[in-house]
Design a protein around this motif. Structure first.
Motif, PDB file in Angstrom:
ATOM      1  N   PRO A 242      -2.582   0.977   5.955  1.00  0.00           N
ATOM      2  CA  PRO A 242      -1.749   0.904   4.655  1.00  0.00           C
ATOM      3  C   PRO A 242      -2.388  -0.442   4.260  1.00  0.00           C
TER       4      PRO A 242
ATOM      5  N   THR B 181      -2.682  -2.772  -4.784  1.00  0.00           N
ATOM      6  CA  THR B 181      -2.392  -3.182  -3.331  1.00  0.00           C
ATOM      7  C   THR B 181      -2.751  -4.337  -2.971  1.00  0.00           C
TER       8      THR B 181
ATOM      9  N   ASP C 166       1.337   9.115   2.073  1.00  0.00           N
ATOM     10  CA  ASP C 166       1.442   7.892   3.063  1.00  0.00           C
ATOM     11  C   ASP C 166      -0.142   7.461   3.586  1.00  0.00           C
ATOM     12  N   PRO C 167      -0.344   6.472   3.260  1.00  0.00           N
ATOM     13  CA  PRO C 167      -1.820   6.121   3.700  1.00  0.00           C
ATOM     14  C   PRO C 167      -1.726   5.922   5.112  1.00  0.00           C
ATOM     15  N   ARG C 168      -0.752   5.661   5.836  1.00  0.00           N
ATOM     16  CA  ARG C 168      -0.783   6.017   7.122  1.00  0.00           C
ATOM     17  C   ARG C 168      -1.070   7.151   7.928  1.00  0.00           C
TER      18      ARG C 168
ATOM     19  N   GLY D  90      -0.013  -3.047   7.966  1.00  0.00           N
ATOM     20  CA  GLY D  90      -1.724  -3.155   7.714  1.00  0.00           C
ATOM     21  C   GLY D  90      -2.395  -4.086   8.775  1.00  0.00           C
TER      22      GLY D  90
ATOM     23  N   ALA E  58       0.880  -1.167  -0.094  1.00  0.00           N
ATOM     24  CA  ALA E  58       0.064  -0.006  -0.037  1.00  0.00           C
ATOM     25  C   ALA E  58       0.846   1.121   0.000  1.00  0.00           C
ATOM     26  N   ILE E  59       1.929   1.157   0.836  1.00  0.00           N
ATOM     27  CA  ILE E  59       2.801   2.476   0.803  1.00  0.00           C
ATOM     28  C   ILE E  59       3.587   2.666  -0.543  1.00  0.00           C
TER      29      ILE E  59
END
Length: 198
Positions: A42, A59, A33-35, A106, A22-23
C-alpha cells in the motif's frame, strides 16, 4: 503531567501514521485494496501501477504530510531531543503497522521522507534528490528508495551532532531495508522490473 503529554504525543503520532493513504485513495477511486493487487504494497509506487499518476500523487502527498504533521505539532509544544525522535518513530511505525488496517502497512519511504523534511529540511531535500536521480537513471523505484534511504545515514552524521537524530535515521533506514527485503532479493536476482517510460 509531562509524562502524560509524552504518551499523548507518541500515541497520537502512531495514530496519524496509521492513516493508510494508499488504501483510502484506492477506495475513493474504486481501485480496490492495493494490498491485494499489484505488488501488494500500500504505497505510491503500487498505486501508480493500479490507478495512474493522480492516484499516486495523492498517495505520495498524504504519506509525506503525515510524516510532517506529528513533528510540527510536537515541536509547537516544545518537544525536542529523544522525545521528538520517539514521536517520529511512532509515526513511522504507524505507517508500517497501521492499527486501522490490520497492521498491514507500506514500506515507509515517503513517510520517512516527510519525517526528514520536518526535522532537517535541507537533508530531506538532498535525500529526495538522490531518489530522483537514481530513479531517472534506472527507472527502478525500489533501487532509488534503497539508495536514497542509505544516503541519509552519512548525511545525518555529517550534518548533525544530535545523537537522537542520528539514532532515529539509522533505525528508519534499517526498517526500510527490512521492509524492502523482497525487493533486495529481486534486485540481486535481476528480477526487479523497471518502470517503462511513457
Amino acid at each position: 503531567m509531562s509524562v502524560i503529554l509524552d504518551i499523548v504525543f507518541i500515541v497520537g503520532a502512531y495514530l496519524i501514521g496509521s492513516i493508510a493513504t494508499a488504501i483510502l485513495v484506492a477506495r475513493a477511486m474504486g481501485l480496490g485494496d492495493p494490498r491485494q493487487s499489484g505488488s501488494g504494497n500500500p504505497g505510491a509506487t503500487n498505486i501508480l501501477r493500479l490507478g495512474g499518476k493522480k492516484a499516486a500523487a495523492l498517495t505520495l502527498c498524504g504519506d509525506l504530510i503525515k510524516g510532517v504533521i506529528p513533528i510540527v505539532i510536537a515541536r509547537s509544544f516544545g518537544v525536542d531531543g529523544w522525545m521528538l525522535a520517539a514521536v517520529a518513530l511512532a509515526t513511522f511505525l504507524g505507517h508500517l503497522y497501521p492499527v486501522y488496517f490490520g497492521f498491514r502497512g507500506g514500506k515507509g519511504v515517503a513517510t520517512a521522507l516527510g519525517i526528514l523534511l520536518a526535522l532537517m529540511p535541507l537533508m530531506g531535500l538532498a535525500v529526495l534528490g538522490v531518489w530522483i536521480l537514481i530513479f531517472a537513471v534506472t527507472r527502478v523505484s525500489s533501487l532509488a528508495a534503497l539508495l536514497a534511504a542509505g544516503s541519509a545515514v552519512p548525511m545525518v552524521f555529517a550534518l548533525s551532532d544530535q545523537s537522537s537524530l542520528r539514532a532515529l535515521v539509522v533505525l528508519l533506514v534499517l526498517l526500510i531495508l527490512w521492509r524492502h527485503r523482497g525487493n533486495i532479493q529481486r534486485l540481486l536476482d535481476g528480477r526487479e522490473a523497471p518502470f517503462k517510460k511513457n
